[in-house]
Motif scaffolding. Structure first.
Motif, PDB file in Angstrom:
ATOM      1  N   LEU A  76       0.817  -1.203   0.000  1.00 50.61           N
ATOM      2  CA  LEU A  76       0.000   0.000   0.000  1.00 50.61           C
ATOM      3  C   LEU A  76       0.859   1.264   0.000  1.00 50.61           C
ATOM      4  CD1 LEU A  76      -2.714  -1.029   2.637  1.00 50.61           C
ATOM      5  CD2 LEU A  76      -2.556  -1.611   0.209  1.00 50.61           C
ATOM      6  N   PRO A  77       0.375   2.354  -0.564  1.00 48.40           N
ATOM      7  CA  PRO A  77       1.131   3.610  -0.595  1.00 48.40           C
ATOM      8  C   PRO A  77       1.087   4.345   0.739  1.00 48.40           C
ATOM      9  CG  PRO A  77      -0.997   3.935  -1.623  1.00 48.40           C
ATOM     10  CD  PRO A  77      -0.893   2.458  -1.327  1.00 48.40           C
ATOM     11  N   LEU A  78       0.230   3.887   1.651  1.00 47.20           N
ATOM     12  CA  LEU A  78       0.072   4.515   2.963  1.00 47.20           C
ATOM     13  C   LEU A  78      -0.066   3.437   4.028  1.00 47.20           C
ATOM     14  CD1 LEU A  78      -2.853   6.881   1.931  1.00 47.20           C
ATOM     15  CD2 LEU A  78      -0.515   7.658   2.322  1.00 47.20           C
ATOM     16  N   VAL A 101      -7.884   3.369  -4.470  1.00 45.83           N
ATOM     17  CA  VAL A 101      -8.031   3.595  -5.907  1.00 45.83           C
ATOM     18  C   VAL A 101      -8.148   5.095  -6.195  1.00 45.83           C
ATOM     19  CG1 VAL A 101      -9.531   3.259  -7.919  1.00 45.83           C
ATOM     20  CG2 VAL A 101      -9.061   1.344  -6.380  1.00 45.83           C
ATOM     21  N   ASP A 102      -8.986   5.783  -5.406  1.00 42.36           N
ATOM     22  CA  ASP A 102      -9.146   7.228  -5.578  1.00 42.36           C
ATOM     23  C   ASP A 102      -7.851   7.971  -5.277  1.00 42.36           C
ATOM     24  OD1 ASP A 102     -11.760   6.829  -6.249  1.00 42.36           O
ATOM     25  OD2 ASP A 102     -12.586   7.421  -4.300  1.00 42.36           O
ATOM     26  N   TYR A 103      -7.176   7.567  -4.212  1.00 42.72           N
ATOM     27  CA  TYR A 103      -5.917   8.202  -3.816  1.00 42.72           C
ATOM     28  C   TYR A 103      -4.874   8.043  -4.918  1.00 42.72           C
ATOM     29  CZ  TYR A 103      -1.709   9.203  -1.060  1.00 42.72           C
ATOM     30  OH  TYR A 103      -0.519   9.723  -0.607  1.00 42.72           O
ATOM     31  N   HIS A 104      -4.815   6.864  -5.486  1.00 43.47           N
ATOM     32  CA  HIS A 104      -3.848   6.573  -6.545  1.00 43.47           C
ATOM     33  C   HIS A 104      -4.055   7.496  -7.742  1.00 43.47           C
ATOM     34  CE1 HIS A 104      -0.912   3.686  -8.231  1.00 43.47           C
ATOM     35  NE2 HIS A 104      -1.493   3.938  -9.394  1.00 43.47           N
ATOM     36  N   GLN A 105      -5.313   7.730  -8.078  1.00 43.30           N
ATOM     37  CA  GLN A 105      -5.621   8.550  -9.258  1.00 43.30           C
ATOM     38  C   GLN A 105      -5.642  10.046  -8.956  1.00 43.30           C
ATOM     39  OE1 GLN A 105      -9.367   6.482 -10.010  1.00 43.30           O
ATOM     40  NE2 GLN A 105      -8.495   5.490 -11.808  1.00 43.30           N
ATOM     41  N   LYS A 122      -1.688  10.835  -8.913  1.00 44.87           N
ATOM     42  CA  LYS A 122      -1.803  11.196 -10.326  1.00 44.87           C
ATOM     43  C   LYS A 122      -1.251  10.102 -11.248  1.00 44.87           C
ATOM     44  CE  LYS A 122      -3.452  15.288  -9.326  1.00 44.87           C
ATOM     45  NZ  LYS A 122      -4.892  15.599  -9.559  1.00 44.87           N
ATOM     46  N   GLU A 123      -1.552   8.867 -10.901  1.00 47.68           N
ATOM     47  CA  GLU A 123      -1.100   7.739 -11.704  1.00 47.68           C
ATOM     48  C   GLU A 123      -2.326   6.953 -12.190  1.00 47.68           C
ATOM     49  OE1 GLU A 123       1.665   5.343  -9.561  1.00 47.68           O
ATOM     50  OE2 GLU A 123       2.867   7.054  -8.885  1.00 47.68           O
ATOM     51  N   SER A 124      -2.199   6.341 -13.357  1.00 49.61           N
ATOM     52  CA  SER A 124      -3.317   5.554 -13.874  1.00 49.61           C
ATOM     53  C   SER A 124      -3.444   4.288 -13.041  1.00 49.61           C
ATOM     54  CB  SER A 124      -3.079   5.191 -15.346  1.00 49.61           C
ATOM     55  OG  SER A 124      -1.875   4.446 -15.489  1.00 49.61           O
ATOM     56  N   TYR A 125      -4.666   3.902 -12.763  1.00 43.13           N
ATOM     57  CA  TYR A 125      -4.882   2.717 -11.944  1.00 43.13           C
ATOM     58  C   TYR A 125      -4.937   1.467 -12.809  1.00 43.13           C
ATOM     59  CZ  TYR A 125      -6.640  -0.559  -8.565  1.00 43.13           C
ATOM     60  OH  TYR A 125      -6.758  -1.661  -7.755  1.00 43.13           O
ATOM     61  N   LYS A 126      -4.104   0.501 -12.480  1.00 46.58           N
ATOM     62  CA  LYS A 126      -4.014  -0.724 -13.262  1.00 46.58           C
ATOM     63  C   LYS A 126      -4.179  -1.971 -12.392  1.00 46.58           C
ATOM     64  CE  LYS A 126      -0.952   1.487 -16.651  1.00 46.58           C
ATOM     65  NZ  LYS A 126       0.381   1.458 -17.312  1.00 46.58           N
TER      66      LYS A 126
END
Length: 310
Positions: free
Chosen positions: A96-98, A271-275, A279-283
């Protein structure tokens, strides 16, 4: 956007009033049926690791927890580990990013919480606390946010802006304390921004990364008030998620279908945080957080169909 419940060890017994024999017949017949269609199961669009290990465990039935020896289905919800028939190496791990803190209401039954899914699948980034034993967050409030749809909540895309305000104030008990910041220091920042506007833009984009931890409350809606009013959670930035319909099979009676289970709330936030922030595309980076959830969703849905409930 708060917790519903899940009991993996009695999944079908609770859903099917006709007893264990009927459940067994249901599962045996399911093995001969084709999988649910894409339209019937929206979770099938997820990019998930192979769930063959769960299929095998389903056929084997309940198994022992390797730590406490309790009889469980798929995983132990008290030790946060897979059971013996589900090898850890065959369970996906999500980075996870957080960091994620989950505060669990003391009356929320361990076996009925989807919060354990997050701990099983992202063990390095998730911590579960049972209220009232929770950390002191005040000194870190400039880098922590709480998921809660209150009157002062902001959207995920606005996290950057609001964390900037927390950072500029510093970690203070009140606005009066914060007003003692040297004016010269603020003037210097403004001057550098004027001289290097491009550098300032770059810096602003990285503001979102200052969010280091996100807190979720694991309880039914009616139990939430006791936790959200705790003084240790006051002053934290509150985030409200976009409205999404839950796929949870044990929905809170009388509540709208936008009330998510805990694991759904964690997934959709990321998912929302990622986008919106990274500012990255979610894959599909976090899809495996729903590894257990999606499998159980299909299991329950098919069992209900088999029992003639749908």
């Amino acid at each position: 956007q708060l917790t519903m419940s899940l009991n993996s060890s009695t999944l079908l017994n609770e859903e099917n009033a006709q007893g264990p024999k009927r459940n067994t017949e249901c599962l045996e017949s399911l093995e001969l049926q084709t999988p649910s269609s894409f339209q019937d199961n929206p979770l099938q669009q997820l990019q998930l690791a192979s769930q063959e290990v769960l299929e095998k465990a389903k056929k084997s039935g309940r198994s022992k927890c390797p730590r406490c020896n309790s009889s469980r289905m798929f995983y132990c919800y008290t030790c946060f580990v897979p059971v013996e028939t589900v090898p850890t190496k065959e369970i996906p791990t999500v980075k996870l990013p957080l960091k994620v803190d989950i505060i669990k209401h003391p009356n929320e039954t361990d076996g009925k919480s989807t919060a354990v899914h997050a701990k099983l699948l992202a063990p390095d980034d998730v911590t579960i606390y049972k209220y009232p034993c929770i950390p002191e967050y005040e000194e870190k409030r400039h880098e922590i946010a709480l998921i809660f749809p209150g009157p002062n909540s902001v959207s995920v895309k606005d996290i950057t802006f609001h964390l900037q305000k927390y950072t500029k104030k510093g970690v203070c008990a009140s606005d009066d304390d914060c007003s003692r910041e040297p004016l010269l220091k603020q003037a210097k920042i403004e001057t550098e921004e004027e001289k290097n506007p491009n550098e300032h833009i770059s810096s602003s984009r990285s503001e979102g990364t200052r969010l280091k931890k996100i807190i979720f409350i694991d309880s039914t809606w009616n139990q939430t008030n006791k936790i959200i009013t705790d003084e240790r959670l006051q002053g934290l930035l509150q985030i409200e998620l976009k409205s999404r319909k839950t796929c949870f099979w044990r929905h809170q009676k009388g509540k709208p279908d936008t009330y998510l289970s805990t694991i759904e709330a964690i997934y959709y936030f990321l998912v929302d945080y990622h986008q919106e922030i990274l500012k990255e595309s979610y894959k599909g980076q976090y899809d495996n957080l729903l590894f257990f959830f999606s499998f159980m969703h299909t299991l329950i849905k098919d069992a209900k169909c088999c029992a003639g409930k749908e």
